[in-house]
Design a protein around this motif. Structure first.
Motif, PDB file in Angstrom:
ATOM      1  N   LEU A 126       0.829  -1.205   0.000  1.00  0.00           N
ATOM      2  CA  LEU A 126       0.000   0.000   0.000  1.00  0.00           C
ATOM      3  C   LEU A 126       0.860   1.250   0.000  1.00  0.00           C
ATOM      4  N   VAL A 127       1.901   1.270   0.829  1.00  0.00           N
ATOM      5  CA  VAL A 127       2.792   2.429   0.872  1.00  0.00           C
ATOM      6  C   VAL A 127       3.435   2.664  -0.492  1.00  0.00           C
ATOM      7  N   ALA A 128       3.855   1.586  -1.139  1.00  0.00           N
ATOM      8  CA  ALA A 128       4.475   1.722  -2.468  1.00  0.00           C
ATOM      9  C   ALA A 128       3.477   2.270  -3.476  1.00  0.00           C
ATOM     10  N   ARG A 129       2.257   1.808  -3.419  1.00  0.00           N
ATOM     11  CA  ARG A 129       1.239   2.275  -4.363  1.00  0.00           C
ATOM     12  C   ARG A 129       0.928   3.756  -4.167  1.00  0.00           C
ATOM     13  N   LEU A 130       0.778   4.174  -2.911  1.00  0.00           N
ATOM     14  CA  LEU A 130       0.480   5.581  -2.663  1.00  0.00           C
ATOM     15  C   LEU A 130       1.644   6.471  -3.071  1.00  0.00           C
ATOM     16  N   ALA A 131       2.864   5.998  -2.848  1.00  0.00           N
ATOM     17  CA  ALA A 131       4.036   6.776  -3.268  1.00  0.00           C
ATOM     18  C   ALA A 131       4.055   6.937  -4.779  1.00  0.00           C
ATOM     19  N   GLU A 132       3.686   5.891  -5.493  1.00  0.00           N
ATOM     20  CA  GLU A 132       3.638   5.969  -6.961  1.00  0.00           C
ATOM     21  C   GLU A 132       2.592   6.966  -7.436  1.00  0.00           C
ATOM     22  N   ARG A 133       1.565   7.176  -6.627  1.00  0.00           N
ATOM     23  CA  ARG A 133       0.501   8.122  -6.996  1.00  0.00           C
ATOM     24  C   ARG A 133       0.853   9.542  -6.592  1.00  0.00           C
ATOM     25  N   GLY A 134       2.031   9.748  -6.044  1.00  0.00           N
ATOM     26  CA  GLY A 134       2.466  11.097  -5.716  1.00  0.00           C
ATOM     27  C   GLY A 134       2.311  11.494  -4.266  1.00  0.00           C
TER      28      GLY A 134
END
Length: 303
Positions: A126-134
């Motif tokens: 989840l952390v990786a996904r949110l980081a990818e979204r900016g």
């Protein structure tokens, strides 16, 4: 795995949800959402606590538990067995931060369109996904932990378990430390009632509120400790020293007293987290035998 569904629990479900969250607390895991965080929030009563929570389930199995600690902060814990599960991460991501074209519309999202913060320590995917979204790293926090398999010394302070008759003294110390403004009769009445609500609420079974007195028997420091059950890490939430009595080592003494209380409750360790910028707090906990660990950062969406 089937798709996880987000729901708001009922107040009647809080004890069972707390038991699940307890089972996710481990000494080698992250300092994520703890039952003690729910316990402290329950000052507001069980109904308000349930309304502030978000639960992700799949086939009746709870996979993630969140607490909206304010309108723009979600504090989240994910089942450690699913911290790397991308399908769960994708579902939580869509509930937290749906695209502008999402159907159904944003009414069902955790947040509105403005700024938001997610605390999701240990939720790797989840952390990786949110980081990818900016989403960007927020202010650093320092988690600290004291091993309770080792002896804990006596605190240099007289400390008692606060019962109903101590509620006014406990709340007055906390108010002074965090508010620093006059404690009016109306304030006292509201806060004392909230304290009683918390200490008789759905997460109170393994909680102890402690009150520390100086040599002249003045109440000077308070804390509440929350066990997650035997052989699991317990939490300090909160710890406060009266504004007029700071700088005398009472914070250190109270942290030691908290560790002793959790040890007696069977906890494997005592955990606490504080903003890294609060150098005095980090130093006080460190002097009380709490080992600081690698800084952690929440994720912030700026809009």
């Amino acid at each position: 795995m089937s798709t996880a569904q987000m729901a708001v629990p009922t107040a009647a479900e809080l004890p069972s949800i707390g038991a699940v969250l307890d089972s996710w607390q481990t000494d080698d895991g992250p300092l994520h959402l703890h039952t003690g965080d729910l316990g402290w929030y329950s000052l507001r009563d069980s109904e308000a606590t349930a309304q502030a929570m978000r639960i992700w389930r799949c086939d009746d199995k709870v996979l993630a538990i969140g607490l909206l600690d304010g309108e723009d902060l979600l504090r989240l814990a994910v089942d450690p067995d699913f911290s790397h599960d991308d399908s769960l991460a994708q579902q939580i991501e869509s509930d937290i931060d749906p695209s502008d074209s999402a159907v159904p519309p944003l009414d069902n999202a955790v947040f509105g369109k403005g700024s938001a913060i997610v605390e999701a320590r240990g939720a790797t995917c989840l952390v990786a996904r949110l980081a990818e979204r900016g989403w960007e790293a927020d202010e650093p926090w320092t988690p600290l932990n004291r091993d309770l398999n080792l002896p804990v010394e006596e605190p240099d302070l007289r400390v008692e378990v606060a019962g109903p008759d101590s509620a006014e003294a406990w709340t007055a110390v906390h108010w002074s430390a965090f508010r620093g403004m006059p404690y009016t009769v109306d304030d006292k009445q509201r806060f004392v009632q909230r304290w009683h609500t918390m200490m008789s609420g759905p997460f109170s079974s393994w909680a102890q509120s402690l009150l520390g007195y100086d040599d002249s028997d003045q109440p000077v420091a308070v804390t509440t400790v929350w066990s997650a059950g035997p052989n699991r890490p317990g939490l300090l939430e909160p710890l406060a020293v009266h504004r007029d009595h700071q700088g005398h080592g009472y914070g250190k003494a109270m942290a030691i007293a908290a560790a002793r209380a959790l040890q007696q409750l069977g906890s494997s360790s005592a955990a606490v987290g504080t903003e890294s910028s609060n150098v005095a707090a980090v130093a006080a906990y460190s002097s009380a035998g709490f080992a600081p660990h690698t800084e952690v950062r929440d994720l912030r969406r700026n809009r």
